[in-house]
Write an enzyme that holds these catalytic residues in place. Structure first.
Site, PDB file in Angstrom:
ATOM      1  CG  HIS A 315      -2.138   1.008   1.138  1.00  8.48           C
ATOM      2  ND1 HIS A 315      -1.943   2.326   1.285  1.00  8.48           N
ATOM      3  CD2 HIS A 315      -3.351   0.860   0.647  1.00  8.48           C
ATOM      4  CE1 HIS A 315      -3.060   2.863   1.076  1.00  8.48           C
ATOM      5  NE2 HIS A 315      -3.990   2.211   0.620  1.00  8.48           N
ATOM      6  CG  ASP A 372      -8.373  -4.383  -2.408  1.00 10.13           C
ATOM      7  OD1 ASP A 372      -7.676  -3.226  -2.662  1.00 10.13           O
ATOM      8  OD2 ASP A 372      -9.691  -4.385  -2.286  1.00 10.13           O
TER       9      ASP A 372
HETATM   10  C1  SDX Z   1      -6.438   0.162  -3.058  1.00  6.24           C
HETATM   11  O1  SDX Z   1      -4.255   4.510  -2.327  1.00  6.24           O
HETATM   12  C2  SDX Z   1      -5.292   3.784  -1.654  1.00  6.24           C
HETATM   13  O2  SDX Z   1      -5.532   4.258  -0.365  1.00  6.24           O
HETATM   14  C3  SDX Z   1      -5.847   2.784  -2.043  1.00  6.24           C
HETATM   15  C4  SDX Z   1      -7.252   1.931  -1.406  1.00  6.24           C
HETATM   16  C5  SDX Z   1      -8.215   2.818  -1.006  1.00  6.24           C
HETATM   17  O3  SDX Z   1      -9.076   2.505  -0.404  1.00  6.24           O
HETATM   18  O4  SDX Z   1      -8.427   3.669  -2.019  1.00  6.24           O
HETATM   19  O5  SDX Z   1      -6.531   1.527  -0.344  1.00  6.24           O
HETATM   20  C6  SDX Z   1      -7.325   0.654  -2.040  1.00  6.24           C
HETATM   21  O6  SDX Z   1      -5.995   0.220  -4.152  1.00  6.24           O
HETATM   22  C7  SDX Z   1      -5.268  -0.857  -2.023  1.00  6.24           C
HETATM   23  C8  SDX Z   1      -4.120  -1.319  -2.848  1.00  6.24           C
HETATM   24  C9  SDX Z   1      -4.896  -2.660  -3.657  1.00  6.24           C
HETATM   25  N1  SDX Z   1      -3.795  -2.938  -4.750  1.00  6.24           N
HETATM   26  C10 SDX Z   1      -3.184  -4.210  -4.784  1.00  6.24           C
HETATM   27  O7  SDX Z   1      -3.311  -4.752  -3.674  1.00  6.24           O
HETATM   28  C11 SDX Z   1      -2.359  -4.356  -5.975  1.00  6.24           C
HETATM   29  C12 SDX Z   1      -0.858  -5.128  -5.499  1.00  6.24           C
HETATM   30  N2  SDX Z   1      -0.122  -4.015  -4.710  1.00  6.24           N
HETATM   31  C13 SDX Z   1       0.831  -3.292  -5.664  1.00  6.24           C
HETATM   32  O8  SDX Z   1       0.691  -3.163  -6.951  1.00  6.24           O
HETATM   33  C14 SDX Z   1       1.388  -1.942  -4.832  1.00  6.24           C
HETATM   34  O9  SDX Z   1       1.602  -2.364  -3.475  1.00  6.24           O
HETATM   35  C15 SDX Z   1       0.516  -0.619  -4.615  1.00  6.24           C
HETATM   36  C16 SDX Z   1       0.204  -0.116  -6.039  1.00  6.24           C
HETATM   37  C17 SDX Z   1      -0.760  -0.893  -3.656  1.00  6.24           C
HETATM   38  C18 SDX Z   1       1.358   0.510  -3.964  1.00  6.24           C
HETATM   39  O10 SDX Z   1       2.380   0.661  -5.100  1.00  6.24           O
HETATM   40  P1  SDX Z   1       3.601   1.654  -4.741  1.00  6.24           P
HETATM   41  O11 SDX Z   1       3.304   2.349  -3.367  1.00  6.24           O
HETATM   42  O12 SDX Z   1       3.751   2.605  -6.038  1.00  6.24           O
HETATM   43  O13 SDX Z   1       4.967   0.744  -4.286  1.00  6.24           O
HETATM   44  P2  SDX Z   1       5.828   0.333  -5.389  1.00  6.24           P
HETATM   45  O14 SDX Z   1       4.814  -0.081  -6.668  1.00  6.24           O
HETATM   46  O15 SDX Z   1       6.853   1.415  -5.483  1.00  6.24           O
HETATM   47  O16 SDX Z   1       6.264  -0.789  -4.759  1.00  6.24           O
HETATM   48  C19 SDX Z   1       7.473  -0.634  -4.105  1.00  6.24           C
HETATM   49  C20 SDX Z   1       8.329  -1.965  -4.198  1.00  6.24           C
HETATM   50  C21 SDX Z   1       8.751  -2.397  -5.478  1.00  6.24           C
HETATM   51  O17 SDX Z   1       9.933  -3.159  -5.117  1.00  6.24           O
HETATM   52  P3  SDX Z   1      11.368  -2.426  -5.709  1.00  6.24           P
HETATM   53  O18 SDX Z   1      11.036  -1.868  -7.067  1.00  6.24           O
HETATM   54  O19 SDX Z   1      11.686  -1.460  -4.528  1.00  6.24           O
HETATM   55  O20 SDX Z   1      12.356  -3.638  -5.678  1.00  6.24           O
HETATM   56  O21 SDX Z   1       7.531  -3.132  -3.535  1.00  6.24           O
HETATM   57  C22 SDX Z   1       7.302  -4.027  -4.644  1.00  6.24           C
HETATM   58  C23 SDX Z   1       7.607  -3.324  -5.735  1.00  6.24           C
HETATM   59  O22 SDX Z   1       8.004  -4.162  -6.957  1.00  6.24           O
HETATM   60  N3  SDX Z   1       5.689  -4.121  -4.364  1.00  6.24           N
HETATM   61  C24 SDX Z   1       5.412  -5.730  -4.500  1.00  6.24           C
HETATM   62  C25 SDX Z   1       3.974  -5.655  -4.219  1.00  6.24           C
HETATM   63  N4  SDX Z   1       3.649  -4.296  -4.148  1.00  6.24           N
HETATM   64  C26 SDX Z   1       4.873  -3.537  -4.059  1.00  6.24           C
HETATM   65  N5  SDX Z   1       6.110  -6.864  -4.859  1.00  6.24           N
HETATM   66  C27 SDX Z   1       5.334  -7.686  -4.919  1.00  6.24           C
HETATM   67  N6  SDX Z   1       3.872  -7.998  -4.756  1.00  6.24           N
HETATM   68  C28 SDX Z   1       3.309  -6.653  -4.388  1.00  6.24           C
HETATM   69  N7  SDX Z   1       1.834  -6.823  -4.123  1.00  6.24           N
END
Ligand code: SDX
Length: 426
Positions: A315, A372
């Site tokens: 998140h 989620d």
């Molecule tokens: C919602 O914003 C809100 O408030 C949203 C929400 C709401 O109520 O409105 O809370 C609802 O959207 C919840 C989130 C639902 N999405 C998911 O579950 C999809 C999976 N999660 C991600 O794609 C990700 O974690 C996000 C999109 C939620 C957050 O992305 P960020 O903050 O931009 O973080 P990032 O993509 O820069 O990740 C940081 C690191 C990366 O690794 P490095 O490049 O540092 O090596 O963490 C890794 C990412 O690759 N990473 C994951 C991961 N999420 C982040 N690796 C594996 N699995 C994951 N789920």
């Protein structure tokens, strides 16, 4: 200036002061609105990880503490003690309703839950089998054509009418989108049923409005199902400046109709990185299939060469735990026997959580289960089809979007959202 930060351009030695603004809670902000005029440079913040786009008094999140407040009240307390409709009233009016206000609000939304007959033609334009999110976004935009007067609102009571109208109609729109996607006739709202029960009724009833008949009579909708879904709506009601709310505020800033701003929010929420994750989580758990396969998928999630991500994990704001996820996890335990939750899916989810919470890759990146990750197992037990998971999120979030839209409209000094860029072209 003591309440400021100083930026020094090391190329020229020139320094610039920018004021620090303090809120009532949470991080202060540096006001950089004059940054370009002062320095000739833009700031750069991919994905707005460090950028506050507005002031707001609706929802507060402390990502480090895992804290979420709606109008200053903790989400755990609201989920436990209040109905979703009372939470809608709180978000719209900055106060929980009295018993009398609650009753009046409930009745008003029941009477506003019907759609104009001509709007029903829109649903039929979509091929059956269409994903309901496409229909919801279109129907919300189409609703603006039936209430064009909402472009000229200028007082609180008009804002409230506009907001109550779309909050009341969203469950009907979602249920009709689902019914059309399965080739079933629409079930009109039943004003003798509560908001949440009515949605389940419009989803489940047979043509003619009768529920399934068991040997001992017509099947009623269980109280425990209504309470579970009501809690899910509450947990999804608002969430500060997330991607879909930012879309709603951006459309609000151009002066477009409030319902097309909601349509933009629905479209943004559909993505699997945002609200679409709840549907992807269940599909992922079903794809993993058994506890034995979990390790292989965890390895894929950690592999930078593999675009596979663990849906429902991570998140932008919560770097400790998502308080909504905790409420849902407790709800899962409460409902496990009564609603016959799918134990295999729950075991797979628990195994993922157990590994991920101890694995350096997830711990170092502060990736925890988000809302989620848990909602899908409960929605599956409520016999909600996965294609309707994100529409359920839309129903819950509509009140948050429209509350934020109204706050934007009532704020002084707002401007059209128009960021700049770092140009890399010819
Ligand atoms: C919602 O914003 C809100 O408030 C949203 C929400 C709401 O109520 O409105 O809370 C609802 O959207 C919840 C989130 C639902 N999405 C998911 O579950 C999809 C999976 N999660 C991600 O794609 C990700 O974690 C996000 C999109 C939620 C957050 O992305 P960020 O903050 O931009 O973080 P990032 O993509 O820069 O990740 C940081 C690191 C990366 O690794 P490095 O490049 O540092 O090596 O963490 C890794 C990412 O690759 N990473 C994951 C991961 N999420 C982040 N690796 C594996 N699995 C994951 N789920």
């Amino acid at each position: 200036m003591n309440n400021s930060v100083t930026v020094i351009d090391n190329r020229t030695g020139k320094s610039y002061d920018f004021k620090i603004l303090n809120g009532t809670r949470g991080p202060s902000v540096v006001d950089i609105s004059s940054f370009y005029a002062d320095t000739g440079m833009f700031t750069f913040d991919n994905g707005y990880t460090s950028t506050a786009s507005c002031t707001s008094s609706i929802t507060f999140i402390d990502g480090a503490k895992g804290e979420l407040l709606y109008r200053g009240i903790k989400i755990e307390k609201l989920a436990e003690e209040n109905s979703y409709l009372d939470v809608c009233y709180l978000l719209l009016n900055d106060a929980l309703p009295s018993q009398e206000e609650s009753k009046k609000f409930d009745l008003e939304l029941r009477h506003r839950s019907f759609l104009h007959e001509e709007l029903l033609e829109l649903f039929k334009a979509f091929p059956s089998g269409s994903h309901p999110m496409a229909t919801l976004s279109a129907a919300a935009a189409a609703l603006s054509t039936f209430h064009f007067n909402h472009l000229d609102m200028c007082n609180e009571s008009e804002y409230q009418t506009m907001a109550r109208r779309i909050v009341a109609k969203m469950p009907t729109i979602a249920a009709f989108a689902y019914r059309h996607s399965i080739g079933a006739s629409f079930i009109q709202p039943d004003i003798t049923r509560s908001y949440t029960e009515n949605f389940l009724y419009m989803m489940r009833a047979y043509p003619g409005g009768k529920m399934h008949v068991d040997p001992d009579g017509e099947r009623s909708i269980k109280e425990i199902e209504i309470k579970a879904l009501d809690t899910i709506f509450t947990l999804h009601a608002d969430h500060e400046q997330n991607a879909s709310t930012t879309s709603v505020r951006n459309v609000a800033s151009t002066g477009a109709h409030p319902y097309v701003a909601i349509s933009a929010g629905i479209s943004a929420l559909w993505g699997r990185a945002h609200g679409g994750a709840n549907e992807s989580v269940i599909k992922q758990l079903e794809m993993i299939g058994s506890v034995e396969n979990v390790d292989a998928f965890i390895s894929r999630a950690k592999d930078p060469e593999d675009e596979f991500r663990l849906m429902g994990f991570g998140h932008r704001v919560y770097k400790n735990f998502d308080p909504r996820a905790r409420v849902l996890k407790n709800l899962q335990v409460q409902l496990q026997d009564e609603l016959h939750l799918d134990s295999n899916l729950m075991q797979i989810a628990s195994k993922i959580e157990e590994i991920a919470l101890n694995d350096e890759y997830f711990v170092s990146r502060k990736l925890y289960p988000n809302i989620d990750f848990y909602s899908g197992v409960i929605l599956t037990a409520l016999k909600i089809p996965t294609s309707m998971f994100t529409p359920i999120f839309v129903i819950g979030r509509t009140v948050g979007w429209i509350s934020q839209w109204i706050e934007f409209k009532k704020s002084k000094g707002t401007k059209i959202a128009r960021p700049r860029q770092l140009y890399l072209g010819k």
